[in-house]
Design a protein around this motif. Sequence first.
Motif: not given
Length: 737
Positions: A85-90, A570-572, A582-584, A615-617
């Motif tokens: 909800g607040n960032g990126t979860l790969s 995984w990495l958040g 979100g999740r990517t 991880i620039f993206s």
Amino acid sequence: MRRLIRLAAAAAIVAAQALVPANTPAQALTTATTATTATTQSCTLNNGIKHVIYMQFDNTHLFRDRPGVPSDLEQMPNLLNFMTGNGTLSDNEHTILISHTAGGILSSLTGLYPDRNGITVSNSYRYFKADGTTASSGAFKYWNDRVDDVNADPASNDPLPNMVTTGGITTPAPWVAYTRAGCDYGAVATANVVLENTGTGTFGDMTTVFGAGSSEWNEAAASNVAPPGTPARALAQTDFVGFAIHCGVNGGLCAGNTDARADLLPDEPGGYTGFKALFGAKYVNPAITGGQAVVHDTSGGNITDPFGHPGFPGFDGVAAKVSLGYIAQMQEAGVPVTFAYISDAHDNHTLVRASGPGEADYQAELANYDQAFGTFFARLAVDGINKSNTLFVFTADENDHFAGGTSTDGTWSHTYCNITAGQVCPTNQIGEVNQNLTRLLPMGYTPPVFTAHSDSAPTIYVNGNPSRDDATLRQLERNLAAAQAVDPYVSTSPSPVMLSMADSVGQRALHMINADVRRTPSFTYFANPDYFLSTFNTNCPDLAHSVPSCIDYHFAWSHGDATDDIGRTWLGIVGPGVENLGRTSDTWSDHADIRATMLALIGLKDSYEEDGAPIFSFLATSKLSSQFQANRDTVVKLRNVYKQISAPFGPFAHDTLVASTHAIASGSATDDSHYTSVESSIASLTAQRDALEAQIRTAINNATFGGGPVPSKDQAKNMAAQARQLLQQASALATSS
């Protein structure tokens, strides 16, 4: 100067309490509203970041281990929703080889692959002694400790650092970039950043930090000889292991504190003198609580050892509520940078056995973890520590392979299953298949004397450390490559044990050649991860029933191997400058990239080149350096091919491992030409890869952090073309071998 942390307004407290699960104990929020002392620091980070909170789980999963059973993170919605909800979860993050706790964490902390951080095999490893035999050592030691931390005789033992890098010196420490910037760096059970043991040998943890004959050293010496299972035996670990604060250049919490000790890093690039640190709960607890001996977990309970003494509860005791409670206390005391470890939820440390997917005790522990995170985020919100001013990073050391059958109701058979005796295991059997390697060898064959680091991916050390093409060693490799055994989770008939093999040539392509030549094994045997392989029989269930092959229900979560279910994790990331994706799965990354990503965002730079690439993206381009912004497209394209040729779980490594496996299994005593040819090709490709990898690594570091020229578009295009050619050649070799 010390000051009281000002608490948020009552309205903020009410809002924060609304985030906490209904069954959160009231004392947990009371702890959050208790004023503590903090130290004014000159910690300056970019992009409005005032706090850094890094959490690394042990074997905690985003993917489901069995259909129909929610994954670990799915059962921790407070954390999962915070990240998505607040960032990126790969879910396209990867660990390193060998994929174990120490190696995964230390690559994450340093940004270096194992061949440059020293931990090529973990969580323990073997090394060759001068007489050609081997000895065992542990990967978990304080940063400056030696391979042999007991003896001082370099003639018969290994005198090099445990954390050894190129040149035989100690790997640069991960806290230095922060402390040089004036930030105190707190650690909770973080691998090798804290004291890991109470060793009082010549180079043991206690000797390294406190010195022989000090009061702390004497306490440890007394604890080490006290009767096992007593408070006296645990005391030194409780007091000194597991917690640390490495203080910033201006002193931070160490200023005027007589408990602080010199933070010694004699090999650190650029020097590191005048810095101090606090080690262990005996000294850290009073520093972060205003003089109190006890720190509270997120439920309000005291953090103690099993005997109720305030201090470190042991590494298996570092559940979410413990780590999170301690980190919150550190942050509230003015320690702006905190790194923590959280133990796994799937091992029941009370019953001393593994739990399976959907099992009641496993799910209950995940519910406890979820509640701890809910309380933690609410407590930080009260403190004004949130996504607007804090960089949050969450990951796991590696994933696991679950060794078990099937269960329709979440119950598992916690029993031994004697495979040697032909016992039929229940459908819901749980546990690794323990197998004696020596019993896999052909009848009548006399192998060379060898030792193994027991694992699902055991490393093999042949006495005398012969050259890789030695005829005796080659025959051992062939015989083990052909080995078959019964894995009841696969079939009642024998099937291949080995999935992949790598000798010194293949290990170089995987970044597994140690800077300490004594520590590189003869070869690594990546097995079917249902197995745990050793060179001895297993008690099944007792000494009277010692057999070569048996399922042991005490351990069921396997890692070490080169399989996707172990390597992919995984990495958040959440915080200022982090994109809300979100999740990517869109960007491939591994643990070496985490540090570079963090430093690029907070504006710090290491005194060495990291193997990882940001991880620039995941990051807003406008929040990164002007040099990167000017070269963004070029650098991003370079990063993509760089990871493909450099990463242990990348395609270059995969294809060379496939080729290596076929080559090692091939040939005979009279004709080993295929092995010789393929290994020569792998060696040539890897040498080219290493040279190109170093060029691209320098280019990415320069573009991200400054300090050197950035390649032109034509130069970058040429490097990318070379990388693609190497990938094509490695793929062709894997196909043809």
